[in-house]
Enzyme design. Structure first.
Site, PDB file in Angstrom:
ATOM      1  N   SER A 261      -9.239   2.285   3.554  1.00 60.74           N
ATOM      2  CA  SER A 261      -8.359   2.978   2.635  1.00 60.74           C
ATOM      3  C   SER A 261      -7.403   2.066   1.880  1.00 60.74           C
ATOM      4  CB  SER A 261      -7.559   4.028   3.404  1.00 60.74           C
ATOM      5  OG  SER A 261      -6.714   3.435   4.369  1.00 60.74           O
TER       6      SER A 261
ATOM      7  N   SER B 184      -9.543   0.113   7.677  1.00 63.00           N
ATOM      8  CA  SER B 184      -9.015   0.279   6.324  1.00 63.00           C
ATOM      9  C   SER B 184      -8.461  -0.980   5.678  1.00 63.00           C
ATOM     10  CB  SER B 184      -7.922   1.359   6.310  1.00 63.00           C
ATOM     11  OG  SER B 184      -8.493   2.630   6.499  1.00 63.00           O
TER      12      SER B 184
ATOM     13  N   LYS C 293       0.844  -1.197   0.000  1.00 62.37           N
ATOM     14  CA  LYS C 293       0.000   0.000   0.000  1.00 62.37           C
ATOM     15  C   LYS C 293       0.880   1.247   0.000  1.00 62.37           C
ATOM     16  CE  LYS C 293      -3.728   2.212   2.655  1.00 62.37           C
ATOM     17  NZ  LYS C 293      -4.573   2.104   3.864  1.00 62.37           N
TER      18      LYS C 293
END
Length: 465
Positions: free
Chosen positions: A157, A181, A81
């Site tokens: 996220s 997330s 990420k």
């Protein structure tokens, strides 16, 4: 052959490498070709380094042929990420305020551990700006979409990571979770995701959102999730709250551990409203735990919604984050993040300390709850994925993302391990996840329960079109 390879789990890839039936170069090339073919559909990756990945795979291939693999994930393609630092690669965090030129000379602890274990780092996955919300779109990278229906959100996220794993663009990804997330997008995209016990996976640099923020594994199978946790869960001196080295979770993954365990099933935590399709799928998952000998009772933990506490801490973190951005670049920030920061900036020290007190009280209450019930089962999300490109579902009376994710952020407040595993699909073909929560340090028990659900409801065998 490409499609067959990209549908293999990490544990399956490693078994083939061990037998000499497949090479890391073949697996990495298949993943890269699939990224070329389908990433435009979902916008899961914001950076792909094909040449570096193939060079890393070639080195792994030489080690396997010599019978000397470097570690537990040698030759397995992994994505990171784009909130996590990677030496030599820009980490722009979905923000136009960050200069791609760097310098970029540091690996986050999880990235360093992956390299030590021989993982093939393929690239970086998308995130909303600084990971501030529960869907994935940003001023820098645009909208990330759900592989099952590109008109829908992937969640956030860690939405790029979830979309990548769900699409076969690498079997493993590292996500972050400050209020859901990892679990939100894993549920929306139909994969497994774990927010570990706070400190189980070291975090560096420290998050402006404090100990709400966690780092954890995302995969298509529970076994892969446990294996990845074994790798990234090693201590690191840069995180002062990191735990000492813990026993292998993979070695403790055993569905027979559920026999006789007291499990609480809370369909709404006492305050949420849940879509009927989600409710039905989660009830089926609870039945899978009972089939493995768990003693399931209908029980709520007994706390009221802690959203006000979470919001105070989260928005204060957003204010600190924005304050760190040079004045000349603040007009580049996404409007929603700027609004959240304005709310956080109005929080007084006494209000912040009161929120910390209430957070501690919630943790104590959950500790008491787990004296009776060893696990808590809830929906991961009360809804399935909604339209891409918006922060809240159509018709929502509220404008901010915590309004529609009532099951995830409470357990960021309490530092407990919480995982999501697929448990079904809606009539529209959208994935549904079930959440398993355990007391602190019970990561292996949480994943064993997920493995029982996975075995009874093998939704990981289904793939997006």
């Amino acid at each position: 052959m490409q499609n067959d390879i990209t549908r293999l789990s990490a544990t399956e890839l490693l078994a083939l490498y061990r037998r000499g039936a497949l090479s890391p170069v073949e697996a990495t090339r298949a993943v890269l070709e699939r990224i070329d073919a389908v990433n435009a559909r979902t916008n899961a990756y914001c950076l792909v380094r094909a040449d570096e990945a193939l060079a890393s795979a070639a080195a792994s291939q030489r080690r396997w042929r010599a019978g000397e693999p470097a570690g537990l994930l040698d030759g397995v393609p992994v994505s990171i990420k784009d909130l996590l630092l990677t030496d030599g690669w820009p980490t722009r965090r979905g923000s136009l305020t960050i200069d791609a030129a760097g310098p970029w000379t540091v690996d986050a602890p999880v990235v360093a551990r992956l390299r030590e274990h021989g993982a093939v780092l393929v690239g970086k996955t998308t995130t909303p700006e600084f990971g501030w919300k529960g869907v994935t779109d940003s001023p820098l990278t645009g909208v990330t979409r759900n592989p099952w229906d590109p008109a829908r959100t992937s969640g956030g996220s860690s939405g790029g990571s979830a979309a990548a794993v769900a699409s076969g663009l690498g079997p493993l990804s590292v996500g972050t979770d400050g209020g859901g997330s990892i679990r939100i997008p894993a549920s929306f995209c139909g994969i497994v995701g774990l927010k570990p016990t706070q400190g189980r996976v070291p975090v560096y640099p420290p998050s402006t959102f404090g100990t709400l923020s966690h780092v954890g594994p995302m995969a298509r199978t529970v076994a892969d999730t446990a294996l990845m946790l074994d790798v990234i869960g090693a201590p690191d001196f840069r995180d002062s709250l990191a735990l000492d080295r813990q026993p292998s979770v993979s070695a403790q993954l055993d569905v027979s551990r559920l026999a006789g365990r007291q499990v609480a099933y809370s369909p709404a935590l006492g305050y949420a409203t849940v879509d009927p399709e989600v409710d039905a799928a989660v009830r089926a998952a609870v039945g899978a735990l009972e089939a493995h000998g768990a003693r399931v009772s209908l029980a709520d933990p007994g706390f009221a919604s802690p959203r006000a506490v979470f919001n105070r801490l989260w928005y204060a973190g957003a204010a600190r984050l924005v304050a760190d951005i040079p004045d000349a670049r603040r007009d580049l920030i996404e409007t929603g993040l700027a609004e959240a920061a304005e709310v956080g900036a109005r929080c007084s020290v006494l209000e912040y300390l009161q929120a910390l007190r209430e957070r501690s009280e919630l943790g104590i209450a959950m500790g008491a709850f787990h004296q009776t019930y060893e696990l808590l089962v809830t929906p991961t999300e009360p809804i399935v994925a909604f339209a891409a490109g918006v922060e809240v579902p159509d018709g929502s009376a509220e404008s901010r993302w915590p309004s529609w994710t009532p099951f995830s952020y409470p357990f960021n407040l309490t530092h407990q391990p919480a995982a999501t595993v697929p448990c079904g699909f809606s009539a529209a073909g959208l994935p549904i996840g079930v959440q398993v929560v355990g007391p602190r340090h019970a990561d292996a028990l949480v994943l064993s329960a997920c493995a029982a659900i996975e075995a009874a409801l093998p939704w990981h065998d289904r793939w997006p079109a």
